[in-house]
Write an enzyme that holds these catalytic residues in place. Structure first.
Site, PDB file in Angstrom:
ATOM      1  N   GLU A   1      -9.481  -9.086  -1.532  1.00 37.94           N
ATOM      2  CA  GLU A   1      -8.369  -9.594  -2.355  1.00 37.94           C
ATOM      3  C   GLU A   1      -7.231 -10.142  -1.497  1.00 37.94           C
ATOM      4  OE1 GLU A   1      -8.709  -6.310  -1.752  1.00 37.94           O
ATOM      5  OE2 GLU A   1      -6.733  -6.101  -0.850  1.00 37.94           O
ATOM      6  N   ASP A   2      -7.061  -9.582  -0.291  1.00 43.48           N
ATOM      7  CA  ASP A   2      -5.979 -10.064   0.574  1.00 43.48           C
ATOM      8  C   ASP A   2      -6.334 -11.430   1.191  1.00 43.48           C
ATOM      9  OD1 ASP A   2      -7.987  -8.776   1.956  1.00 43.48           O
ATOM     10  OD2 ASP A   2      -6.652  -7.732   3.334  1.00 43.48           O
TER      11      ASP A   2
ATOM     12  N   ARG B   1     -11.667   6.895   3.442  1.00 48.75           N
ATOM     13  CA  ARG B   1     -11.893   5.982   2.321  1.00 48.75           C
ATOM     14  C   ARG B   1     -11.971   6.784   1.026  1.00 48.75           C
ATOM     15  NH1 ARG B   1     -13.537   0.893   2.564  1.00 48.75           N
ATOM     16  NH2 ARG B   1     -14.343   1.021   4.669  1.00 48.75           N
TER      17      ARG B   1
ATOM     18  N   HIS C   1      -5.921   8.601   6.491  1.00 52.95           N
ATOM     19  CA  HIS C   1      -6.726   8.957   5.318  1.00 52.95           C
ATOM     20  C   HIS C   1      -8.157   8.479   5.506  1.00 52.95           C
ATOM     21  CE1 HIS C   1      -7.023   4.810   3.797  1.00 52.95           C
ATOM     22  NE2 HIS C   1      -5.806   4.659   4.266  1.00 52.95           N
TER      23      HIS C   1
ATOM     24  N   TRP D   1     -13.278  -2.061  -2.142  1.00 54.01           N
ATOM     25  CA  TRP D   1     -12.390  -2.352  -1.022  1.00 54.01           C
ATOM     26  C   TRP D   1     -12.656  -3.740  -0.434  1.00 54.01           C
ATOM     27  CZ3 TRP D   1     -12.465  -3.739   4.024  1.00 54.01           C
ATOM     28  CH2 TRP D   1     -11.257  -3.572   4.734  1.00 54.01           C
TER      29      TRP D   1
ATOM     30  N   ASP E   1       0.462   3.892   1.586  1.00 58.79           N
ATOM     31  CA  ASP E   1       0.396   4.650   2.845  1.00 58.79           C
ATOM     32  C   ASP E   1       1.039   3.908   4.018  1.00 58.79           C
ATOM     33  OD1 ASP E   1      -1.512   2.669   3.341  1.00 58.79           O
ATOM     34  OD2 ASP E   1      -3.201   3.995   2.921  1.00 58.79           O
TER      35      ASP E   1
ATOM     36  N   ASP F   1       0.856  -1.181   0.000  1.00 52.78           N
ATOM     37  CA  ASP F   1       0.000   0.000   0.000  1.00 52.78           C
ATOM     38  C   ASP F   1       0.896   1.236   0.000  1.00 52.78           C
ATOM     39  OD1 ASP F   1      -2.094  -1.767   0.254  1.00 52.78           O
ATOM     40  OD2 ASP F   1      -2.870  -0.929   2.136  1.00 52.78           O
TER      41      ASP F   1
ATOM     42  N   MET G   1       0.600   3.866   9.269  1.00 46.90           N
ATOM     43  CA  MET G   1      -0.210   4.157   8.084  1.00 46.90           C
ATOM     44  C   MET G   1      -0.508   5.655   8.077  1.00 46.90           C
ATOM     45  SD  MET G   1      -3.926   2.819   6.720  1.00 46.90           S
ATOM     46  CE  MET G   1      -3.568   1.091   6.632  1.00 46.90           C
TER      47      MET G   1
HETATM   48  N1  UDH Z   1      -5.386   3.060  -3.286  1.00 48.27           N
HETATM   49  C1  UDH Z   1      -5.114   4.207  -4.016  1.00 48.27           C
HETATM   50  N2  UDH Z   1      -6.136   5.008  -4.413  1.00 48.27           N
HETATM   51  C2  UDH Z   1      -7.433   4.730  -4.118  1.00 48.27           C
HETATM   52  C3  UDH Z   1      -7.701   3.581  -3.356  1.00 48.27           C
HETATM   53  C4  UDH Z   1      -6.672   2.778  -2.937  1.00 48.27           C
HETATM   54  O1  UDH Z   1      -3.960   4.504  -4.308  1.00 48.27           O
HETATM   55  O2  UDH Z   1      -8.305   5.505  -4.519  1.00 48.27           O
HETATM   56  C5  UDH Z   1      -4.295   2.119  -2.962  1.00 48.27           C
HETATM   57  C6  UDH Z   1      -3.238   2.692  -2.024  1.00 48.27           C
HETATM   58  O3  UDH Z   1      -2.003   2.088  -2.275  1.00 48.27           O
HETATM   59  C7  UDH Z   1      -3.814   2.271  -0.689  1.00 48.27           C
HETATM   60  C8  UDH Z   1      -4.280   0.864  -1.013  1.00 48.27           C
HETATM   61  O4  UDH Z   1      -4.808   0.971  -2.311  1.00 48.27           O
HETATM   62  O5  UDH Z   1      -2.858   2.323   0.344  1.00 48.27           O
HETATM   63  C9  UDH Z   1      -5.308   0.296  -0.042  1.00 48.27           C
HETATM   64  O6  UDH Z   1      -6.436   1.167   0.077  1.00 48.27           O
HETATM   65  P1  UDH Z   1      -6.795   1.892   1.452  1.00 48.27           P
HETATM   66  O7  UDH Z   1      -5.580   2.576   1.965  1.00 48.27           O
HETATM   67  O8  UDH Z   1      -7.998   2.756   1.244  1.00 48.27           O
HETATM   68  O9  UDH Z   1      -7.187   0.682   2.404  1.00 48.27           O
HETATM   69  P2  UDH Z   1      -7.255   0.748   3.995  1.00 48.27           P
HETATM   70  O10 UDH Z   1      -7.570  -0.616   4.423  1.00 48.27           O
HETATM   71  O11 UDH Z   1      -8.476   1.780   4.313  1.00 48.27           O
HETATM   72  O12 UDH Z   1      -6.110   1.465   4.584  1.00 48.27           O
HETATM   73  C10 UDH Z   1      -9.785   1.461   4.182  1.00 48.27           C
HETATM   74  C11 UDH Z   1     -10.632   2.695   4.381  1.00 48.27           C
HETATM   75  C12 UDH Z   1     -10.398   3.319   5.697  1.00 48.27           C
HETATM   76  C13 UDH Z   1     -11.352   4.427   6.008  1.00 48.27           C
HETATM   77  C14 UDH Z   1     -11.060   4.978   7.363  1.00 48.27           C
HETATM   78  C15 UDH Z   1     -11.897   6.173   7.690  1.00 48.27           C
HETATM   79  N3  UDH Z   1     -11.487   6.713   8.958  1.00 48.27           N
HETATM   80 MN    MN Z   2      -4.646   2.732   3.873  1.00 45.29          MN
END
Ligand code: UDH
Ligand code: MN
Length: 296
Positions: free
Chosen positions: A211-212, A243, A241, A208, A148, A146, A238
């Site tokens: 896939e993992d 969603r 950010h 979202w 982030d 990812d 992390m």
């Molecule tokens: N990613 C992008 N652009 C997008 C979506 C995803 O670059 O529009 C990539 C990026 O590498 C990211 C990864 O896909 O780190 C995973 O997506 P994510 O960071 O959104 O997944 P995570 O599990 O977050 O970190 C889920 C949403 C959390 C919302 C929290 C609200 N407080």
């Molecule tokens: Mn993330």
């Protein structure tokens, strides 16, 4: 001491230029440059240009690096699924390039940018990264990360091992604990052979999630297991950010996941279809913009 590469150097001796061959040997098992725990914070705002100036001098075009003084054990393509996360990318590059170099990796950084505003498909982008990186170099190892996630310890090696490896085991967002025991997302590594044995990632997870868990299933179905660093070595931050738009929770992920064992031979790197729209070579990375299509 394995001698595996010959490099050519030119030397000037009394005005005369001669070709000399220098023998490089394998890098040590553990890099002498590692420092352990790292200070990671995000309350700064360097530009990409500033990061290029700070981190770019040791890099070849496209975010490529090889240790100057030894042959690396790992030829690693770092694959980052991406769309519209420019600030995160600056921070990732700023922190990771020095770490990867201290780890004495022979590596390249590939940002796989989903073109258009359609539903995000992270796994499909990672498959594209695998295929495109292999067109450029004989990579033997693939780290999928990812954009982030920043490691807080440089002893967490971005390389490949005898089993698929889950690197991001202790993320601040989850209280530095594994949220569940079979999690295999965030930052993972697979050798080329391991990746091909499971037919890569599924192409069918839009939005979202899922896939993992699917790749974890694929690994288990092929009777492989995973490894992890210890919880101190595997700490990550992390970047905070919300969603993203067009990456909403995939409500179908459960039903696709149930069928993994019967679909994985036909759904993966062997069925991947995509169109490359642009490849940009920056000092810090190779940026590949790709049309991956849309859900059927
Ligand atoms: N990613 C992008 N652009 C997008 C979506 C995803 O670059 O529009 C990539 C990026 O590498 C990211 C990864 O896909 O780190 C995973 O997506 P994510 O960071 O959104 O997944 P995570 O599990 O977050 O970190 C889920 C949403 C959390 C919302 C929290 C609200 N407080
Ligand atoms: Mn993330």
């Amino acid at each position: 001491m394995a001698v595996t590469r010959l490099t050519e150097q030119t030397q000037t001796l009394k005005g005369k230029t001669t070709e000399v061959q220098t023998k490089l040997s394998s890098c040590p098992e553990t890099s002498p440059h590692l420092v352990g725990p790292l200070h990671v914070e995000f309350n700064w705002s360097r530009t990409m240009e500033a990061v290029r100036t700070e981190c770019g001098s040791s890099l070849l075009e496209g975010g490529r690096y090889k240790p100057p003084d030894c042959i690396s054990h790992h030829k690693v393509a770092i694959i980052i699924p991406f769309r519209n996360r420019h600030q995160h990318l600056i921070q990732w590059l700023y922190y990771l390039h020095p770490v990867l170099q201290r780890q004495q990796l022979d590596y390249g950084v590939y940002i796989i940018n989903q073109d258009g505003e359609g539903m995000f498909n992270k796994a499909r982008l990672m498959n594209v990264g695998f295929a495109e990186a292999l067109k450029e170099y004989n990579y033997t190892c693939f780290v999928f990360s990812d954009v982030d996630l920043i490691p807080m310890n440089d002893r967490n090696i971005y390389g490949c091992f005898s089993k698929p490896r889950h690197l991001s085991v202790a993320v601040d967002k989850f209280g530095f604990m594994l949220p569940y025991s079979t999690i295999f997302g965030g930052v993972v590594s697979l050798s080329k052979e391991q990746y091909l044995a499971i037919n890569g990632f599924s192409n069918n997870y839009w939005g979202w999630g899922g896939e993992d868990d699917d790749i974890y299933q694929r690994i288990a179905i092929k009777s492989m297991s995973i490894t992890r660093p210890d919880m101190a070595t595997g700490r990550f931050k992390m970047i905070k950010h919300e969603r993203d738009v067009h990456n909403e929770l995939n409500l179908h992920r459960g039903e696709i996941l149930e069928k993994t064992s019967s679909t994985m031979e036909e759904d993966g790197i062997n069925s991947l279809r995509y169109t490359i729209n642009k490849i940009e070579k920056d000092t810090l990375y190779t940026f590949i913009t790709v049309d991956i299509g849309s859900p059927k």
